[in-house]
Design a protein around this motif. Structure first.
Motif, PDB file in Angstrom:
ATOM      1  N   ILE A 138       0.863  -1.190   0.000  1.00  0.00           N
ATOM      2  CA  ILE A 138       0.000   0.000   0.000  1.00  0.00           C
ATOM      3  C   ILE A 138       0.898   1.237   0.000  1.00  0.00           C
ATOM      4  N   THR A 139       0.379   2.316  -0.561  1.00  0.00           N
ATOM      5  CA  THR A 139       1.031   3.616  -0.464  1.00  0.00           C
ATOM      6  C   THR A 139       0.000   4.620   0.042  1.00  0.00           C
ATOM      7  N   LEU A 140       0.471   5.598   0.765  1.00  0.00           N
ATOM      8  CA  LEU A 140      -0.388   6.665   1.268  1.00  0.00           C
ATOM      9  C   LEU A 140       0.379   7.971   1.136  1.00  0.00           C
TER      10      LEU A 140
ATOM     11  N   PHE B 170       3.886  14.667   1.641  1.00  0.00           N
ATOM     12  CA  PHE B 170       4.318  13.532   2.442  1.00  0.00           C
ATOM     13  C   PHE B 170       3.962  12.260   1.668  1.00  0.00           C
ATOM     14  N   PHE B 171       4.906  11.316   1.590  1.00  0.00           N
ATOM     15  CA  PHE B 171       4.626  10.069   0.888  1.00  0.00           C
ATOM     16  C   PHE B 171       5.159   8.894   1.698  1.00  0.00           C
ATOM     17  N   SER B 172       4.465   7.761   1.608  1.00  0.00           N
ATOM     18  CA  SER B 172       4.864   6.585   2.370  1.00  0.00           C
ATOM     19  C   SER B 172       4.355   5.328   1.675  1.00  0.00           C
ATOM     20  N   GLY B 173       4.948   4.211   2.046  1.00  0.00           N
ATOM     21  CA  GLY B 173       4.495   2.951   1.479  1.00  0.00           C
ATOM     22  C   GLY B 173       5.095   1.765   2.198  1.00  0.00           C
ATOM     23  N   ILE B 174       4.452   0.626   2.048  1.00  0.00           N
ATOM     24  CA  ILE B 174       4.947  -0.621   2.607  1.00  0.00           C
ATOM     25  C   ILE B 174       4.602  -1.737   1.634  1.00  0.00           C
ATOM     26  N   SER B 175       5.555  -2.631   1.434  1.00  0.00           N
ATOM     27  CA  SER B 175       5.348  -3.818   0.612  1.00  0.00           C
ATOM     28  C   SER B 175       5.894  -5.018   1.370  1.00  0.00           C
ATOM     29  N   LEU B 176       5.171  -6.101   1.327  1.00  0.00           N
ATOM     30  CA  LEU B 176       5.596  -7.345   1.942  1.00  0.00           C
ATOM     31  C   LEU B 176       5.569  -8.424   0.878  1.00  0.00           C
TER      32      LEU B 176
ATOM     33  N   VAL C 222       9.269   6.267   3.877  1.00  0.00           N
ATOM     34  CA  VAL C 222       8.569   7.523   4.161  1.00  0.00           C
ATOM     35  C   VAL C 222       9.413   8.653   3.596  1.00  0.00           C
ATOM     36  N   GLY C 223       8.753   9.711   3.207  1.00  0.00           N
ATOM     37  CA  GLY C 223       9.491  10.850   2.682  1.00  0.00           C
ATOM     38  C   GLY C 223       8.689  12.125   2.751  1.00  0.00           C
ATOM     39  N   LEU C 224       9.391  13.237   2.576  1.00  0.00           N
ATOM     40  CA  LEU C 224       8.761  14.548   2.634  1.00  0.00           C
ATOM     41  C   LEU C 224       9.463  15.475   1.649  1.00  0.00           C
TER      42      LEU C 224
ATOM     43  N   VAL D 196      13.496  14.713   1.605  1.00  0.00           N
ATOM     44  CA  VAL D 196      14.186  13.663   2.347  1.00  0.00           C
ATOM     45  C   VAL D 196      13.361  12.380   2.222  1.00  0.00           C
ATOM     46  N   ARG D 197      14.058  11.240   2.167  1.00  0.00           N
ATOM     47  CA  ARG D 197      13.396   9.938   2.071  1.00  0.00           C
ATOM     48  C   ARG D 197      14.203   8.937   2.881  1.00  0.00           C
ATOM     49  N   VAL D 198      13.515   8.079   3.640  1.00  0.00           N
ATOM     50  CA  VAL D 198      14.135   7.002   4.400  1.00  0.00           C
ATOM     51  C   VAL D 198      13.438   5.704   3.995  1.00  0.00           C
ATOM     52  N   GLU D 199      14.254   4.680   3.710  1.00  0.00           N
ATOM     53  CA  GLU D 199      13.709   3.400   3.264  1.00  0.00           C
ATOM     54  C   GLU D 199      14.371   2.273   4.045  1.00  0.00           C
ATOM     55  N   ASP D 200      13.575   1.310   4.468  1.00  0.00           N
ATOM     56  CA  ASP D 200      14.057   0.144   5.205  1.00  0.00           C
ATOM     57  C   ASP D 200      13.647  -1.108   4.435  1.00  0.00           C
TER      58      ASP D 200
END
Length: 180
Positions: free
Chosen positions: A44-46, A55-61, A102-104, A116-120
């Motif tokens: 999902i992304t939000l 603001f942007f964010s997302g998660i994938s499994l 997540v990023g901004l 800025v963007r941080v990804e794990d």
């Protein structure tokens, strides 16, 4: 007139504009693929866009799975005796993994943006390798050797990005900076 109509060269001038619509947006996805093993991916992304920031964010499994069959043949000569090795093995690696970000982006003014963007990317697979070596020389007292190895492979990669953009004019002359 900006360009000479009698010229033989073609020019395509594409001008893009930033979206000025504010509010929430997002998406969801799911996929399943079948090879030797099934693999699933879901995410999902939000996002939220305001006048001065996005603001942007997302998660994938995903469920990762690989299967390989290996066949190796070798011959070694020592003291005039040639020994042949014939190895047949299977390699199976599977386990869960993911991607979270997540990023901004901050629009300082109409010409300057900072982001800025941080990804794990975490994951945890297990690699199982099973096989048998057939040996032509029986001087060791055996002519085959069975093997099995199990290796755990956990990881967690973290990435960061800082970026900036300055627009010099309305034609599209930009200066961009990216630091990863």
């Amino acid at each position: 007139v900006k360009y000479d109509a009698a010229g033989n060269a073609g020019i395509i001038n594409i001008v893009t504009k930033k979206i000025n619509v504010t509010g929430f947006s997002g998406s969801a996805n799911f996929s399943n693929q079948q090879g030797f093993y099934a693999q699933q991916i879901a995410g999902i992304t939000l996002n939220y866009k305001a006048k001065k920031f996005t603001f942007f964010s997302g998660i994938s499994l995903f469920n990762n799975g690989q299967h390989n069959v290996n066949h190796k043949q070798r011959a070694l000569t020592y003291n005039g005796i040639t020994t042949s090795f014939d190895e047949l093995s299977t390699n199976h690696e599977a386990g869960p993994a993911g991607n979270i970000f997540v990023g901004l982006d901050w629009y300082i003014n109409s010409k300057n943006t900072i982001g800025v963007r941080v990804e794990d990317i975490p994951g945890n697979t297990q690699n199982i390798r099973i096989g048998r070596d057939y040996i032509s020389d029986n001087s060791l007292g055996y002519n085959q050797l069975d093997f099995k190895s199990v290796i755990k492979n956990p990881w967690n990669y973290v990435y960061t990005n800082v970026n900036a953009e300055h627009m010099f004019d309305t034609v599209g002359t930009k200066l961009k900076f990216n630091g990863d």
